[in-house]
Design a protein around this motif. Structure first.
Motif, short mmCIF file in Angstrom:
data_model
loop_
_atom_site.label_atom_id
_atom_site.label_comp_id
_atom_site.label_asym_id
_atom_site.label_seq_id
_atom_site.Cartn_x
_atom_site.Cartn_y
_atom_site.Cartn_z
N ASP A 143 -9.34 15.06 -2.47
CA ASP A 143 -7.94 15.28 -2.83
C ASP A 143 -7.76 16.52 -3.69
OD1 ASP A 143 -6.99 13.02 -1.51
OD2 ASP A 143 -7.28 11.72 -3.25
N GLU A 144 -8.85 17.04 -4.27
CA GLU A 144 -8.76 18.11 -5.25
C GLU A 144 -8.70 19.49 -4.61
OE1 GLU A 144 -11.02 16.40 -9.18
OE2 GLU A 144 -12.25 17.39 -7.68
N LEU A 145 -7.96 20.37 -5.28
CA LEU A 145 -7.94 21.79 -4.92
C LEU A 145 -8.82 22.52 -5.92
CD1 LEU A 145 -4.14 22.11 -4.16
CD2 LEU A 145 -5.99 22.45 -2.51
N ARG A 146 -9.90 23.16 -5.41
CA ARG A 146 -10.90 23.76 -6.28
C ARG A 146 -11.07 25.25 -5.97
NH1 ARG A 146 -15.69 20.48 -8.44
NH2 ARG A 146 -14.88 21.65 -10.20
N THR A 147 -11.71 25.94 -6.90
CA THR A 147 -11.91 27.38 -6.78
C THR A 147 -12.82 27.73 -5.61
OG1 THR A 147 -11.91 27.36 -9.21
CG2 THR A 147 -12.42 29.45 -8.12
N ASP A 148 -12.40 28.70 -4.81
CA ASP A 148 -13.24 29.22 -3.73
C ASP A 148 -14.09 30.35 -4.32
OD1 ASP A 148 -14.42 30.22 -1.46
OD2 ASP A 148 -12.62 30.09 -0.23
N VAL A 149 -15.21 29.99 -4.89
CA VAL A 149 -16.06 30.95 -5.60
C VAL A 149 -16.58 32.03 -4.65
CG1 VAL A 149 -18.15 31.24 -6.98
CG2 VAL A 149 -16.70 29.24 -7.33
N LYS A 150 -16.96 31.64 -3.44
CA LYS A 150 -17.47 32.61 -2.47
C LYS A 150 -16.40 33.64 -2.10
CE LYS A 150 -20.94 29.59 -0.34
NZ LYS A 150 -21.38 28.93 0.92
N ALA A 151 -15.16 33.18 -1.97
CA ALA A 151 -14.07 34.10 -1.65
C ALA A 151 -13.81 35.08 -2.79
CB ALA A 151 -12.79 33.32 -1.34
N VAL A 152 -13.97 34.62 -4.04
CA VAL A 152 -13.80 35.51 -5.19
C VAL A 152 -14.84 36.63 -5.15
CG1 VAL A 152 -13.99 35.68 -7.71
CG2 VAL A 152 -12.74 33.77 -6.68
N GLU A 153 -16.10 36.25 -4.95
CA GLU A 153 -17.16 37.26 -4.93
C GLU A 153 -17.00 38.20 -3.73
OE1 GLU A 153 -21.94 37.59 -5.76
OE2 GLU A 153 -21.10 35.65 -5.14
N ALA A 154 -16.62 37.65 -2.59
CA ALA A 154 -16.43 38.49 -1.40
C ALA A 154 -15.31 39.50 -1.62
CB ALA A 154 -16.12 37.62 -0.19
#
Length: 488
Positions: free
Chosen positions: A196-207
């Motif tokens: 149910d949670e919306l979490r940080t897309d860490v890979k998208a940030v680095e990309a």
């Protein structure tokens, strides 16, 4: 009254009585001395008479309150209304100087002392709340959004080529506009749905950093406190990325001081990677009037650079408000408020879950959000296209503030950027839902009354459905999807 004056008083009043009075005053003065020597929040709260004595002593150190003062400048602490003067305890000069909000004013020693003490006490409270290694902070008379802007403007001078800010999406206008106002281009990173949670897309940030080039990125702008089902950003991972790419990291910690989990995330992020500054609201964390924030960090030099970026003097009202509040509460009083907030979160969670089950809804599973809760409105949404927004309207007219109903598919344009699914922190969340939060100062009776009124509204829909009607009457009011603020 000093020793000489007490001695002179003995000619008019019995010496034993005067000595007793002098001892009573010394008890107040001992508290003041300990505060000045240690610069920390007292363990136990002060009574109002001691606080008022302290503020009076500070005020008479400012030149506008000197008995023989002759002011011939354009800013001499003149106040037309006695009521206004009393409201500010005659501390009229404000804080800082034209070149630095933290600087001492030569003609306002009392106001300057107030400013320094407030910053020192607030730093002590931030450490108490969980960020043990914070080194510096200052109170700024602006709310969270403009305080973020001040941080971004300070970074501009350190990274003149940068024009982008990496921002994991959170649907709050003020933090988005803080980047626009500073003259930068927000690069929105959509969240990922995990359960149910919306979490940080860490890979998208680095990309995205690799795509734009690290030298073109001003900073990563992350968030802790937020509305469920979004949860605090993955601060540790983001901090490591920022450290690896030598990119500053600014954290919007708007109402996170009251949450040990949010503060732990900041502490851990600074330990394993890079966090340059974190910003928190005064009103949301310390129950004072709106208009102030705390800018804190782990590098004295950078925090001082931010304070020097503030143009001109500043209002002392936010500093005065939080100083009075923390002296009244003491560390023990503030700890008790934090403890009660946690208890109210557990109580609100359990009771809202029970209510949801009665109406075939569910409490969304968001264990990483320590403040906000969300109850699905999936069945209510099937009832009618207008049912979800109508629920918000019904709660609003029943004087429920702070709750938010979030329908599917809302569009919102902010500074020419269009957000799909606005308020849900993602383009397409699986269901509509209702938010409620357990914030500092909430009482059990607040929870009980909210649940009672919410259940009354839900019963209305059930009754209308059984009668074959679409939606209840509009209660003669404008439709509301939110019964509380969504800014900061």
């Amino acid at each position: 009254m000093n020793g000489e004056n007490f001695g002179a008083s003995e000619r008019l009043v019995n010496a034993a009585y005067v000595r007793q009075g002098a001892q009573g005053r010394r008890a107040h003065e001992l508290r003041l001395r300990v505060l000045l020597e240690q610069g920390k929040c007292p363990e136990d709260g002060w009574d109002e008479s001691t606080i008022e004595l302290f503020l009076h002593e500070l005020a008479i150190m400012d030149s506008n309150n000197f008995l023989g003062n002759c002011g011939v400048g354009e800013r001499e602490g003149r106040v037309a209304s006695g009521m206004v003067a009393r409201r500010h305890y005659r501390l009229i000069h404000g804080i800082g100087r034209s070149g630095d909000i933290s600087a001492v004013q030569p003609k306002a020693a009392g106001s300057s002392l107030l400013n320094k003490l407030t910053n020192s006490i607030v730093l002590d409270i931030i450490k108490l709340a969980g960020v043990r290694t914070v080194t510096n902070c200052f109170v700024v008379p602006m709310a969270t959004g403009m305080s973020l802007t001040l941080c971004f403007l300070t970074l501009r001078h350190k990274r003149p080529k940068a024009k982008y800010i990496i921002w994991p999406r959170i649907d709050q206008k003020s933090c988005f506009k803080s980047m626009i106002t500073a003259g930068f281009e927000p690069v929105v990173i959509e969240n990922v749905l995990e359960g149910d949670e919306l979490r940080t897309d860490v890979k998208a940030v680095e990309a995205k950093i690799q795509d734009l080039g690290a030298e073109n990125v001003l900073c990563v702008h992350s968030t802790t406190s937020c509305f469920a089902p979004r949860v605090p950003d993955r601060l540790e991972e983001l901090a490591v990325i920022c450290s690896n790419y030598d990119i500053p990291h600014i954290v919007n910690n708007a109402y996170g001081v009251q949450s040990s989990k949010c503060m732990h995330l900041i502490q851990q992020g600074a330990r394993v990677g890079r966090i340059d500054a974190f910003i928190q609201s005064l009103d949301k964390n310390f129950m004072v009037p709106v208009g102030g924030a705390i800018i804190a960090g782990f590098n004295d030099s950078f925090i001082h650079d931010i304070s020097k970026m503030y143009p001109g003097r500043a209002s002392a009202s936010p500093s005065l408000d939080v100083l009075i509040t923390l002296l009244s509460l003491g560390e023990s009083g503030y700890r008790q408020l934090l403890k009660e907030r946690k208890e109210m979160f557990s109580y609100l969670s359990s009771q809202l879950r029970k209510l949801a089950e009665v109406y075939k809804e569910r409490l969304l599973n968001t264990p990483h959000n320590p403040i906000s809760l969300a109850m699905s409105l999936e069945n209510l949404d099937k009832h009618s296209d207008m049912a979800v927004t109508q629920l918000g309207s019904m709660l609003f007219t029943r004087q429920v503030s702070g709750a938010r109903v979030v329908p599917l598919g809302s569009l919102q344009t902010v500074n020419n950027y269009t957000f799909k699914g606005f308020m849900s922190h993602t383009n397409y969340y699986p269901c509509a839902y209702l938010n409620a939060a357990s914030a500092i100062g909430m009482k059990k009776q607040d929870v009980d009354l909210f649940l009672k009124r919410l259940e009354k509204c839900m019963k209305t829909f059930r009754k209308e459905k059984s009668n074959g009607k679409d939606v209840p009457e509009m209660d003669n009011c404008t439709k509301h999807t939110s019964t509380g603020e969504t800014e900061d």
